[in-house]
Write a protein that holds these residues in place. Sequence first.
Motif, PDB file in Angstrom:
ATOM      1  N   PRO A 113     116.221  47.610  36.357  1.00  0.00           N
ATOM      2  CA  PRO A 113     114.993  47.401  37.520  1.00  0.00           C
ATOM      3  C   PRO A 113     113.985  48.302  37.205  1.00  0.00           C
ATOM      4  N   HIS A 114     113.777  49.958  36.892  1.00  0.00           N
ATOM      5  CA  HIS A 114     112.663  50.302  36.756  1.00  0.00           C
ATOM      6  C   HIS A 114     111.982  50.373  35.614  1.00  0.00           C
ATOM      7  N   VAL A 115     111.072  50.379  34.558  1.00  0.00           N
ATOM      8  CA  VAL A 115     110.704  50.891  33.065  1.00  0.00           C
ATOM      9  C   VAL A 115     109.140  52.081  33.755  1.00  0.00           C
ATOM     10  N   LEU A 116     109.164  53.000  32.998  1.00  0.00           N
ATOM     11  CA  LEU A 116     107.828  53.716  33.174  1.00  0.00           C
ATOM     12  C   LEU A 116     107.652  53.862  31.107  1.00  0.00           C
ATOM     13  N   VAL A 117     106.952  52.668  31.194  1.00  0.00           N
ATOM     14  CA  VAL A 117     106.434  52.445  29.763  1.00  0.00           C
ATOM     15  C   VAL A 117     105.530  54.191  29.806  1.00  0.00           C
ATOM     16  N   THR A 118     105.450  55.483  28.988  1.00  0.00           N
ATOM     17  CA  THR A 118     104.448  56.138  28.765  1.00  0.00           C
ATOM     18  C   THR A 118     103.582  56.012  27.239  1.00  0.00           C
ATOM     19  N   GLY A 119     102.087  56.889  27.508  1.00  0.00           N
ATOM     20  CA  GLY A 119     101.343  55.755  26.693  1.00  0.00           C
ATOM     21  C   GLY A 119     100.898  57.131  25.354  1.00  0.00           C
ATOM     22  N   GLY A 120     101.399  58.014  26.096  1.00  0.00           N
ATOM     23  CA  GLY A 120     100.931  59.284  24.683  1.00  0.00           C
ATOM     24  C   GLY A 120     100.632  58.930  23.247  1.00  0.00           C
ATOM     25  N   HIS A 121     101.251  57.848  22.753  1.00  0.00           N
ATOM     26  CA  HIS A 121     101.538  57.562  21.292  1.00  0.00           C
ATOM     27  C   HIS A 121      99.777  56.148  21.140  1.00  0.00           C
ATOM     28  N   ALA A 122      99.894  56.138  22.176  1.00  0.00           N
ATOM     29  CA  ALA A 122      98.028  55.486  21.772  1.00  0.00           C
ATOM     30  C   ALA A 122      96.623  56.370  22.174  1.00  0.00           C
ATOM     31  N   ASP A 123      96.426  55.455  21.544  1.00  0.00           N
ATOM     32  CA  ASP A 123      94.573  56.139  20.927  1.00  0.00           C
ATOM     33  C   ASP A 123      93.682  56.180  22.369  1.00  0.00           C
ATOM     34  N   ASP A 124      93.347  56.001  23.136  1.00  0.00           N
ATOM     35  CA  ASP A 124      92.877  55.900  24.188  1.00  0.00           C
ATOM     36  C   ASP A 124      92.878  57.127  24.673  1.00  0.00           C
ATOM     37  N   PRO A 125      91.262  57.368  25.477  1.00  0.00           N
ATOM     38  CA  PRO A 125      91.211  58.520  25.987  1.00  0.00           C
ATOM     39  C   PRO A 125      91.642  59.564  27.103  1.00  0.00           C
ATOM     40  N   ASP A 126      92.556  58.231  27.962  1.00  0.00           N
ATOM     41  CA  ASP A 126      93.460  58.698  28.420  1.00  0.00           C
ATOM     42  C   ASP A 126      95.182  58.200  28.674  1.00  0.00           C
ATOM     43  N   LEU A 150     106.924  49.074  35.349  1.00  0.00           N
ATOM     44  CA  LEU A 150     107.470  48.026  35.365  1.00  0.00           C
ATOM     45  C   LEU A 150     107.946  47.767  36.555  1.00  0.00           C
ATOM     46  N   SER A 151     108.105  46.447  37.435  1.00  0.00           N
ATOM     47  CA  SER A 151     109.154  46.584  38.506  1.00  0.00           C
ATOM     48  C   SER A 151     109.172  44.629  38.583  1.00  0.00           C
ATOM     49  N   ALA A 152     110.196  45.004  39.536  1.00  0.00           N
ATOM     50  CA  ALA A 152     110.027  43.304  39.708  1.00  0.00           C
ATOM     51  C   ALA A 152     108.996  42.981  40.842  1.00  0.00           C
ATOM     52  N   ALA A 153     108.526  44.314  41.847  1.00  0.00           N
ATOM     53  CA  ALA A 153     107.552  44.599  42.127  1.00  0.00           C
ATOM     54  C   ALA A 153     105.439  43.569  41.541  1.00  0.00           C
ATOM     55  N   GLY A 154     106.390  44.688  40.553  1.00  0.00           N
ATOM     56  CA  GLY A 154     104.786  44.611  39.181  1.00  0.00           C
ATOM     57  C   GLY A 154     104.189  45.387  38.503  1.00  0.00           C
ATOM     58  N   VAL A 155     103.178  45.468  38.245  1.00  0.00           N
ATOM     59  CA  VAL A 155     102.574  47.112  37.091  1.00  0.00           C
ATOM     60  C   VAL A 155     101.903  47.714  37.923  1.00  0.00           C
ATOM     61  N   ARG A 156     102.032  48.922  38.035  1.00  0.00           N
ATOM     62  CA  ARG A 156     101.373  50.221  39.024  1.00  0.00           C
ATOM     63  C   ARG A 156     100.766  51.182  36.909  1.00  0.00           C
ATOM     64  N   GLU A 157      99.637  51.292  37.784  1.00  0.00           N
ATOM     65  CA  GLU A 157      99.353  52.405  36.549  1.00  0.00           C
ATOM     66  C   GLU A 157      98.989  53.507  37.130  1.00  0.00           C
ATOM     67  N   TRP A 158      99.018  54.653  35.818  1.00  0.00           N
ATOM     68  CA  TRP A 158      98.652  55.795  36.215  1.00  0.00           C
ATOM     69  C   TRP A 158      98.498  56.407  35.078  1.00  0.00           C
ATOM     70  N   ARG A 159      97.061  57.160  35.056  1.00  0.00           N
ATOM     71  CA  ARG A 159      96.049  57.559  34.087  1.00  0.00           C
ATOM     72  C   ARG A 159      95.963  59.136  33.897  1.00  0.00           C
ATOM     73  N   TRP A 160      96.106  59.790  32.770  1.00  0.00           N
ATOM     74  CA  TRP A 160      96.115  61.807  32.909  1.00  0.00           C
ATOM     75  C   TRP A 160      95.049  61.562  31.200  1.00  0.00           C
ATOM     76  N   PRO A 161      94.171  62.794  31.701  1.00  0.00           N
ATOM     77  CA  PRO A 161      93.619  62.720  30.675  1.00  0.00           C
ATOM     78  C   PRO A 161      94.519  63.270  29.834  1.00  0.00           C
ATOM     79  N   ARG A 162      93.808  62.896  28.362  1.00  0.00           N
ATOM     80  CA  ARG A 162      95.248  63.677  26.597  1.00  0.00           C
ATOM     81  C   ARG A 162      94.303  64.793  26.447  1.00  0.00           C
ATOM     82  N   LEU A 163      95.902  65.221  26.176  1.00  0.00           N
ATOM     83  CA  LEU A 163      95.857  66.811  26.106  1.00  0.00           C
ATOM     84  C   LEU A 163      95.847  66.931  24.305  1.00  0.00           C
ATOM     85  N   ARG A 164      94.943  67.851  23.957  1.00  0.00           N
ATOM     86  CA  ARG A 164      95.252  67.782  22.838  1.00  0.00           C
ATOM     87  C   ARG A 164      96.834  68.640  21.971  1.00  0.00           C
TER      88      ARG A 164
END
Length: 254
Positions: free
Chosen positions: A164-177, A183-197
């Motif tokens: 029913p629910h999936v939270l895909v984390t973006g720590g492996h990407a190269d974005d600044p955040d 992800l769920s049946a209701a659609g997609v919601r995003e959170w953005r967190w400052p990337r820590l060194r």
Amino acid sequence: METSLRPCVLVCAGLDPSGGAGIQADIEAVSAQGAHALPLVTALTVQDNNAVHEVVAVDAGLLVRQAALLADSMPIRAVKIGIPGNRDNAEAIAGIVRMLRALRPELPVVLDPVLASGRGDNLSRGDALAALAPLLDVATLVVPNLPEAAALCIATTGEDLPCPHVLVTGGHADDPDVVNRWLSAAGVREWRWPRLRGEFHGSGCTLASSIAARLALGDSMAQALELGQRYCDRTLAHAYAIAPGQRVPRRIHL
């Protein structure tokens, strides 16, 4: 003195002798939310804060006997699953979930689908991806990173979800955040967190366990995801070193 029963989270995960990830990380994160962890050790490992050298799965029957005894007397309000160790243990854990849901049909189950360490070391005897199949069938929420989501064929558009629910984390990407997508049946919601060194040991365990604890405390999925991510971000911002390499999230005494 606290007299009411504290909600419990049944935690199924491996033992990391460095104390940075695995069952110790789960216990600390669950406790920090105000719930109580019931730890079932699925596997013993030979590892430090940077690399995994060996994984030895425990007996599946032992896990079943431990869970059955706990279920008879304790208020299990959520389940968090890390590495099963092998396919036999995954099937046993899935059976444990079905047993618990016979009494509590809406019991939330959070799966951290750990396929490999941050360095790429295998964390299961046999095919780690195949070992996850029985657990995906009973999961309420899966929390994969980007490589794990790709291996599980989870599209970030929210189509054909394995649970029913999936939270895909973006720590492996190269974005600044760091962009995490719910992800769920209701659609997609995003959170953005400052990337820590730097790099961290046990961040996925910390996030999944804190979310499971929030669900055990009665939070909605949206609340649990929000608060779990906020807590995880703080633990990483205050991470500490125990040796050269990956740092350990400060899960307690923030």
